[in-house]
Design an enzyme around this catalytic site. Structure first.
Site, PDB file in Angstrom:
ATOM      1  N   ASP A   1       0.850  -1.041   0.322  1.00 24.01           N
ATOM      2  CA  ASP A   1      -0.191  -0.060   0.043  1.00 24.01           C
ATOM      3  C   ASP A   1       0.857   1.150   0.110  1.00 24.01           C
ATOM      4  O   ASP A   1       0.728   2.166  -0.825  1.00 24.01           O
ATOM      5  CB  ASP A   1      -1.001  -0.091   1.296  1.00 24.01           C
TER       6      ASP A   1
ATOM      7  N   GLU B   1       1.263  -6.352  -5.204  1.00 27.41           N
ATOM      8  CA  GLU B   1       0.712  -5.394  -6.262  1.00 27.41           C
ATOM      9  C   GLU B   1       2.179  -4.670  -6.992  1.00 27.41           C
ATOM     10  O   GLU B   1       2.379  -4.766  -7.905  1.00 27.41           O
ATOM     11  CB  GLU B   1      -0.311  -4.314  -5.894  1.00 27.41           C
TER      12      GLU B   1
HETATM   13  O1  TRH Z   1       4.293  -6.318   0.461  1.00 24.09           O
HETATM   14  P1  TRH Z   1       3.137  -6.696  -0.299  1.00 24.09           P
HETATM   15  O2  TRH Z   1       2.491  -8.010  -0.007  1.00 24.09           O
HETATM   16  O3  TRH Z   1       1.805  -5.685  -0.435  1.00 24.09           O
HETATM   17  C1  TRH Z   1       0.431  -6.054  -0.572  1.00 24.09           C
HETATM   18  C2  TRH Z   1       0.150  -5.457  -1.722  1.00 24.09           C
HETATM   19  O4  TRH Z   1       0.242  -3.972  -1.657  1.00 24.09           O
HETATM   20  C3  TRH Z   1      -1.504  -5.705  -2.039  1.00 24.09           C
HETATM   21  O5  TRH Z   1      -1.967  -5.097  -3.116  1.00 24.09           O
HETATM   22  C4  TRH Z   1      -2.435  -5.598  -0.644  1.00 24.09           C
HETATM   23  O6  TRH Z   1      -3.508  -5.883  -0.926  1.00 24.09           O
HETATM   24  C5  TRH Z   1      -1.539  -6.260   0.375  1.00 24.09           C
HETATM   25  O7  TRH Z   1      -0.106  -5.735   0.614  1.00 24.09           O
HETATM   26  C6  TRH Z   1      -2.228  -5.647   1.617  1.00 24.09           C
HETATM   27  O8  TRH Z   1       3.750  -6.658  -2.008  1.00 24.09           O
HETATM   28  P2  TRH Z   1       4.057  -5.514  -2.958  1.00 24.09           P
HETATM   29  O9  TRH Z   1       2.930  -4.921  -3.290  1.00 24.09           O
HETATM   30  O10 TRH Z   1       4.886  -5.999  -3.794  1.00 24.09           O
HETATM   31  O11 TRH Z   1       4.697  -4.437  -1.940  1.00 24.09           O
HETATM   32  C7  TRH Z   1       6.242  -4.752  -1.508  1.00 24.09           C
HETATM   33  C8  TRH Z   1       6.909  -3.556  -1.745  1.00 24.09           C
HETATM   34  O12 TRH Z   1       8.489  -3.823  -1.052  1.00 24.09           O
HETATM   35  C9  TRH Z   1       7.136  -3.166  -3.117  1.00 24.09           C
HETATM   36  O13 TRH Z   1       7.125  -1.583  -3.174  1.00 24.09           O
HETATM   37  C10 TRH Z   1       8.557  -3.585  -3.349  1.00 24.09           C
HETATM   38  C11 TRH Z   1       9.222  -3.402  -1.938  1.00 24.09           C
HETATM   39  N1  TRH Z   1      10.397  -4.078  -1.866  1.00 24.09           N
HETATM   40  C12 TRH Z   1      11.506  -3.549  -1.536  1.00 24.09           C
HETATM   41  O14 TRH Z   1      11.620  -2.240  -1.519  1.00 24.09           O
HETATM   42  N2  TRH Z   1      12.655  -4.231  -1.283  1.00 24.09           N
HETATM   43  C13 TRH Z   1      12.705  -5.479  -1.207  1.00 24.09           C
HETATM   44  O15 TRH Z   1      13.707  -6.051  -1.018  1.00 24.09           O
HETATM   45  C14 TRH Z   1      11.728  -6.342  -1.620  1.00 24.09           C
HETATM   46  C15 TRH Z   1      11.706  -7.915  -1.777  1.00 24.09           C
HETATM   47  C16 TRH Z   1      10.506  -5.469  -1.934  1.00 24.09           C
END
Ligand code: TRH
Length: 385
Positions: free
Chosen positions: A20, A280
């Site tokens: 989010d 996402e």
């Molecule tokens: O963390 P998430 O599972 O977030 C989810 C989604 O937002 C989803 O839509 C929502 O319904 C749920 O939460 C409640 O997965 P997402 O969306 O990939 O977000 C992870 C964030 O972390 C993304 O911005 C990438 C970042 N990231 C890093 O900055 N460094 C890292 O090493 C990794 C692995 C990810």
């Protein structure tokens, strides 16, 4: 006389995990950097942003992070005492239905002209999104103050996807630069993958069959290089390595690495041949990486995530060789069910060389559309004014 930049307030309440905030921050930065807006990002939990951007000061009520004014969304705003001081923006975006603070909405209703008000929804490939995108919803108490639903998406009848203007150019430069990739790997793992290694990043939710996947990958014809940033995936990799944070087992060199800064995570996705992603934001970033990926969708109690997963697979595999589409779907479904990929992996692995060009075509097709920040500005300028 200089026209003051339009003021945008973006509200984001952390539901769960990181995405989010990941999405809201990326949107805020695009609007500030590329659309010339004066953006304030209101976050109720600064610790999540601090994970993505280490420069964040979690004790601050107001700070600049990478060009974005980040404000703490606290009780003072909810109670209304901070609303007057804060002032009301020209455009208000509430992300993922987080509900703009009621006192702020009350002040919006008193402001003339009314602010333009957007509810930025979650990303889905489902058909119904096109029919809901851009629909108005007059406020029941403060009409004609009206909220509009804005859906990200994969088609021209949606808001598109977040994509920084220079993203693809930076991606192409990195993917063409072996020295930059070697430096990246050295910085992340202390070593450089051997030529010809299958490079894989792992990011997912609890319940994915990480160990069974690594066991199945042992049968890959050649070296495999796995990087799992800190989280459930890195814990699973360490368990597979019998407690080590890095090691070699059966021709697989695996690393449980540190969590990367959000921009550096893009480089991991660009440096790999296959990316396991989730939620996402990383799901979208893997598509921009133009490399094959496996998506661990955020599981919902009602099982609705299966419909969402199927809808994306239908779009993503359309035009793909049917046998390859079947193999990709089988691995995605096993991964999301938590079933061992012992059978699905070898077939997918063998099809990877043919799936890789499809990933490039997909990214190119998506890039032919306006990015989400530009589409949102166009909507608030053209449709709502
Ligand atoms: O963390 P998430 O599972 O977030 C989810 C989604 O937002 C989803 O839509 C929502 O319904 C749920 O939460 C409640 O997965 P997402 O969306 O990939 O977000 C992870 C964030 O972390 C993304 O911005 C990438 C970042 N990231 C890093 O900055 N460094 C890292 O090493 C990794 C692995 C990810």
């Amino acid at each position: 006389m200089a026209v003051r930049p339009e003021r945008w307030d973006i509200f984001c309440r952390v539901v769960d995990n990181l995405g989010d905030v990941g999405v809201a921050f990326r949107l805020a930065r695009c609007l500030a950097r590329e659309q010339g807006k004066a953006v304030r990002l209101w976050l109720d939990d600064l610790t999540v942003l601090a994970r993505l951007r280490r420069e964040t000061d979690i004790s601050s009520t107001c700070q600049q992070v990478d060009g974005v004014e980040v404000r703490r969304w606290d009780a003072a705003l909810d109670s209304g005492e901070a609303v007057e001081e804060a002032g009301i923006a020209d455009v208000v975006v509430e992300t993922f239905g987080c509900d703009t603070p009621p006192a702020y909405v009350h002040a919006m209703a008193d402001r003339r002209p009314h602010p333009r008000w957007i509810n930025l929804e979650y990303l889905s490939a489902e058909e119904w999104v096109e029919g809901s995108h851009a629909l108005p919803s007059p406020h029941p108490r403060y009409a004609p103050l009206t909220r509009h639903f804005f859906f990200p998406g994969f088609t021209a009848k949606t808001g598109g996807l977040l994509r920084e203007r220079d993203l693809l150019e930076r991606r192409d430069a990195f993917q063409a630069d072996r020295a930059a990739q070697a430096e990246f790997w050295r910085g992340l793992t202390g070593a450089v993958p051997p030529d010809g290694a299958l490079k894989v990043s792992l990011f997912g939710y609890a319940g994915a069959p990480y160990g069974a996947l690594l066991d199945a990958m042992v049968r890959h014809a050649g070296p495999v290089w796995i990087a799992a940033p800190e989280g459930v995936a890195s814990q699973a990799v360490s368990a597979w390595l019998h407690g080590s944070t890095q090691g070699d087992r059966g021709g697989i060199q695996a690393f449980a690495t540190a969590f990367l800064d959000q921009d550096r995570y893009d480089e991991l996705l660009w440096a790999c041949d296959l990316n396991f992603v989730r939620g996402e934001d990383s799901f979208v970033r893997a598509q921009w990486a133009s490399r094959p990926f496996v998506w661990h969708i955020y599981p919902t109690q009602d099982g609705a995530h299966w419909v969402k997963l199927g809808a994306f697979l239908a779009r993503y595999t359309a035009g793909m060789d049917r046998a390859h589409a079947t193999r990709l779907t089988a691995l995605w479904e096993a991964w999301n069910r938590g079933d061992s990929p012992a059978r699905a992996w070898p077939a997918f692995d063998a099809a990877l060389p043919a799936i890789a060009p499809h990933a490039e075509d997909w990214a190119e097709r998506l890039a032919s559309r306006p990015d989400l920040a530009a589409a949102l500005v166009n909507f608030t300028d053209k449709v709502l004014k």
